[in-house]
Design a protein around this motif. Sequence first.
Motif, PDB file in Angstrom:
ATOM      1  N   SER A  34       0.837  -1.205   0.000  1.00  0.00           N
ATOM      2  CA  SER A  34       0.000   0.000   0.000  1.00  0.00           C
ATOM      3  C   SER A  34       0.874   1.257   0.000  1.00  0.00           C
ATOM      4  O   SER A  34       1.905   1.314   0.677  1.00  0.00           O
ATOM      5  CB  SER A  34      -0.894  -0.001   1.249  1.00  0.00           C
ATOM      6  OG  SER A  34      -1.512   1.250   1.396  1.00  0.00           O
ATOM      7  N   SER A  36      -0.383   3.951   1.119  1.00  0.00           N
ATOM      8  CA  SER A  36      -0.974   4.739   2.209  1.00  0.00           C
ATOM      9  C   SER A  36      -0.820   3.948   3.507  1.00  0.00           C
ATOM     10  O   SER A  36      -1.766   3.344   3.996  1.00  0.00           O
ATOM     11  CB  SER A  36      -2.443   5.012   1.909  1.00  0.00           C
ATOM     12  OG  SER A  36      -2.995   5.784   2.945  1.00  0.00           O
ATOM     13  N   GLU A  42      -1.315  10.038   0.711  1.00  0.00           N
ATOM     14  CA  GLU A  42      -0.768   8.801   0.122  1.00  0.00           C
ATOM     15  C   GLU A  42       0.540   9.126  -0.617  1.00  0.00           C
ATOM     16  O   GLU A  42       0.650  10.188  -1.248  1.00  0.00           O
ATOM     17  CB  GLU A  42      -1.832   8.275  -0.853  1.00  0.00           C
ATOM     18  CG  GLU A  42      -1.493   6.980  -1.511  1.00  0.00           C
ATOM     19  CD  GLU A  42      -2.683   6.444  -2.327  1.00  0.00           C
ATOM     20  OE1 GLU A  42      -3.833   6.495  -1.849  1.00  0.00           O
ATOM     21  OE2 GLU A  42      -2.431   5.990  -3.450  1.00  0.00           O
ATOM     22  N   GLU A  82      -2.068  -0.453  -8.610  1.00  0.00           N
ATOM     23  CA  GLU A  82      -3.533  -0.479  -8.722  1.00  0.00           C
ATOM     24  C   GLU A  82      -4.204  -0.175  -7.400  1.00  0.00           C
ATOM     25  O   GLU A  82      -3.636  -0.386  -6.324  1.00  0.00           O
ATOM     26  CB  GLU A  82      -3.999  -1.849  -9.240  1.00  0.00           C
ATOM     27  CG  GLU A  82      -3.636  -2.991  -8.314  1.00  0.00           C
ATOM     28  CD  GLU A  82      -3.969  -4.367  -8.881  1.00  0.00           C
ATOM     29  OE1 GLU A  82      -4.062  -4.495 -10.110  1.00  0.00           O
ATOM     30  OE2 GLU A  82      -4.117  -5.304  -8.075  1.00  0.00           O
ATOM     31  N   LYS A  83      -5.435   0.308  -7.509  1.00  0.00           N
ATOM     32  CA  LYS A  83      -6.242   0.630  -6.329  1.00  0.00           C
ATOM     33  C   LYS A  83      -6.749  -0.661  -5.705  1.00  0.00           C
ATOM     34  O   LYS A  83      -7.262  -1.535  -6.409  1.00  0.00           O
ATOM     35  CB  LYS A  83      -7.427   1.471  -6.820  1.00  0.00           C
ATOM     36  CG  LYS A  83      -8.001   2.414  -5.825  1.00  0.00           C
ATOM     37  CD  LYS A  83      -7.277   3.709  -5.755  1.00  0.00           C
ATOM     38  CE  LYS A  83      -8.006   4.836  -5.113  1.00  0.00           C
ATOM     39  NZ  LYS A  83      -7.081   5.945  -4.871  1.00  0.00           N
ATOM     40  N   ARG A  84      -6.584  -0.801  -4.396  1.00  0.00           N
ATOM     41  CA  ARG A  84      -7.064  -1.993  -3.693  1.00  0.00           C
ATOM     42  C   ARG A  84      -7.557  -1.591  -2.303  1.00  0.00           C
ATOM     43  O   ARG A  84      -7.246  -0.500  -1.817  1.00  0.00           O
ATOM     44  CB  ARG A  84      -5.924  -3.015  -3.514  1.00  0.00           C
ATOM     45  CG  ARG A  84      -5.415  -3.651  -4.788  1.00  0.00           C
ATOM     46  CD  ARG A  84      -4.247  -4.580  -4.493  1.00  0.00           C
ATOM     47  NE  ARG A  84      -4.562  -5.559  -3.478  1.00  0.00           N
ATOM     48  CZ  ARG A  84      -5.148  -6.724  -3.717  1.00  0.00           C
ATOM     49  NH1 ARG A  84      -5.447  -7.067  -4.945  1.00  0.00           N
ATOM     50  NH2 ARG A  84      -5.421  -7.559  -2.725  1.00  0.00           N
ATOM     51  N   HIS A  90      -9.338   2.556   0.887  1.00  0.00           N
ATOM     52  CA  HIS A  90      -8.746   2.136  -0.377  1.00  0.00           C
ATOM     53  C   HIS A  90      -7.494   2.958  -0.646  1.00  0.00           C
ATOM     54  O   HIS A  90      -7.408   4.115  -0.220  1.00  0.00           O
ATOM     55  CB  HIS A  90      -9.740   2.327  -1.536  1.00  0.00           C
ATOM     56  CG  HIS A  90     -10.817   1.290  -1.534  1.00  0.00           C
ATOM     57  ND1 HIS A  90     -11.913   1.384  -0.726  1.00  0.00           N
ATOM     58  CD2 HIS A  90     -10.924   0.116  -2.221  1.00  0.00           C
ATOM     59  CE1 HIS A  90     -12.667   0.305  -0.907  1.00  0.00           C
ATOM     60  NE2 HIS A  90     -12.089  -0.480  -1.806  1.00  0.00           N
ATOM     61  N   ALA A  91      -6.546   2.391  -1.380  1.00  0.00           N
ATOM     62  CA  ALA A  91      -5.326   3.126  -1.720  1.00  0.00           C
ATOM     63  C   ALA A  91      -4.657   2.433  -2.899  1.00  0.00           C
ATOM     64  O   ALA A  91      -4.930   1.251  -3.184  1.00  0.00           O
ATOM     65  CB  ALA A  91      -4.361   3.143  -0.535  1.00  0.00           C
ATOM     66  N   ASN A  92      -3.760   3.166  -3.566  1.00  0.00           N
ATOM     67  CA  ASN A  92      -2.944   2.531  -4.595  1.00  0.00           C
ATOM     68  C   ASN A  92      -1.965   1.556  -3.943  1.00  0.00           C
ATOM     69  O   ASN A  92      -1.427   1.837  -2.866  1.00  0.00           O
ATOM     70  CB  ASN A  92      -2.155   3.592  -5.364  1.00  0.00           C
ATOM     71  CG  ASN A  92      -2.977   4.169  -6.496  1.00  0.00           C
ATOM     72  OD1 ASN A  92      -3.640   3.418  -7.221  1.00  0.00           O
ATOM     73  ND2 ASN A  92      -2.951   5.479  -6.653  1.00  0.00           N
ATOM     74  N   HIS A  93      -1.772   0.429  -4.596  1.00  0.00           N
ATOM     75  CA  HIS A  93      -0.813  -0.572  -4.125  1.00  0.00           C
ATOM     76  C   HIS A  93       0.170  -0.871  -5.259  1.00  0.00           C
ATOM     77  O   HIS A  93      -0.246  -0.935  -6.425  1.00  0.00           O
ATOM     78  CB  HIS A  93      -1.506  -1.890  -3.752  1.00  0.00           C
ATOM     79  CG  HIS A  93      -2.288  -1.833  -2.480  1.00  0.00           C
ATOM     80  ND1 HIS A  93      -3.380  -1.014  -2.305  1.00  0.00           N
ATOM     81  CD2 HIS A  93      -2.124  -2.514  -1.307  1.00  0.00           C
ATOM     82  CE1 HIS A  93      -3.870  -1.192  -1.083  1.00  0.00           C
ATOM     83  NE2 HIS A  93      -3.129  -2.098  -0.452  1.00  0.00           N
TER      84      HIS A  93
END
Length: 432
Positions: A34, A36, A42, A82-84, A90-93
């Motif tokens: 993540s 974030s 983030e 990608e967002k997960r 939720h956050a970009n990973h």
Amino acid sequence: MNTFPHGIHPPANKERSAQVPVSELPAPNIVRISLSQHLGKEALPVVAAGDYVKAGQKIGEADGLISAAVFSSVSGKVLAVEKRATVNGHANHVCIENDGKYEEITLPPLKDPKPEEIISRIAECGIVGMGGAGFPVAVKLNPREKIDSFIINAAECEPYLTCDYRIMLEYPREFLLGAQYMARSLGLSRFYIGIEDNKSDAVEILENAAKEAKIDVSIILCHTKYPQGAEKQLIYAVTKRKVRVGKLPSSVGVIVDNVHTAFSVYAAVEKGVPSYKRVLTVSGGGVKHPANFWVRTGTDIGEVLNACGGIDENAVKLIVGGPMMGFAQSDENATVTKTTSGILLLTAEEAAGEEASSCINCASCVKACPMRLMPVYIDGCILSGDVAGAEKYGAMNCIECGSCAYVCPAHRPLVQSIRLAKKKIREKGSVK
Ligand code: SF4
Ligand code: SF4
């Protein structure tokens, strides 16, 4: 005995994992890291699909002051950004295929660093408060106010969690050196450790290690009571100073940080290792083999549970963090971050999920609240749509410790109610 007013005494339930030494959990084939993992904005991705990265390589750049850099925990190929889902949003990973080689990048070790060098190394290594809050440590160690006391929070007052306790037992010298670097960054030659009186074996080990390494530390035994590790409560227990409502610990000349954070500062300063793995506790009646593991960030929670024998049929609730302040999860897909102190699987008996009924005006919640709030009134205001009333009763000062909900015989969801009150007060715009 040093302590704070009010509070509660939930069963500690630490015996399941307290005597299990820390072991290394192998990283999975794919890590999903993540961007974030901290309080604030983030991090911005600095890698893309197809890139090759090494463990310790920066994959996310801090976005402004209140943010933190993020690092790869394995070597391998970036599959996607990608967002997960995270444990609370939720956050970009950055998803990386682990090549199993664990090729690593480190920074040069610092020798006898000056305060400003320590702070910039902490920022470079993306270190955030690892007790759960995730506040960027370099910012915390650079306050406007004059600081005369640095306290390590070694209370670990959340039931079940034993990761800080194991660090103190197994890495006392490293932990103390890290704490000493943090104190030095504040211009202090000595510091305090506030620790609950149920960890006397750790106290003895720390005293011996401090003597051997000639580290000037004052270990303050505190009453075993929840939430002894909350910042304002620990500051009062150790220094008898009261942090006023709406103020930060630095307003009374104090900075507090936790045990694992200090260990990470040691690794950053003396080994040049950024923050990409941590010790966490896996426990609860629904875990077959409780453990304390070194886990690389980006590891699926489900992988960690599998390493402990999978999910027992009696498990009814999954929590990431401690049972009082952690986040309940509906699945095991979120991944481990810098702030994941525990993964708990609770049985029906432990989860105590009884249905809420009407308030019986017993005042137990008022007696338990360490912030001297009246949770019953805030709950009542929110139920009747009186946001101004909730603000008047001090909802914004709630530290969300869960003590009120724990003691409530009517099982009122008081913390959810107060969180909602805070959200509505912020939306109203009177508080930022
Ligand atoms: S009102 Fe907030 S601070 Fe007080 S006991 Fe409840 S959760 Fe803790
Ligand atoms: S503890 Fe529960 S039942 Fe008692 S006053 Fe508070 S909200 Fe009401």
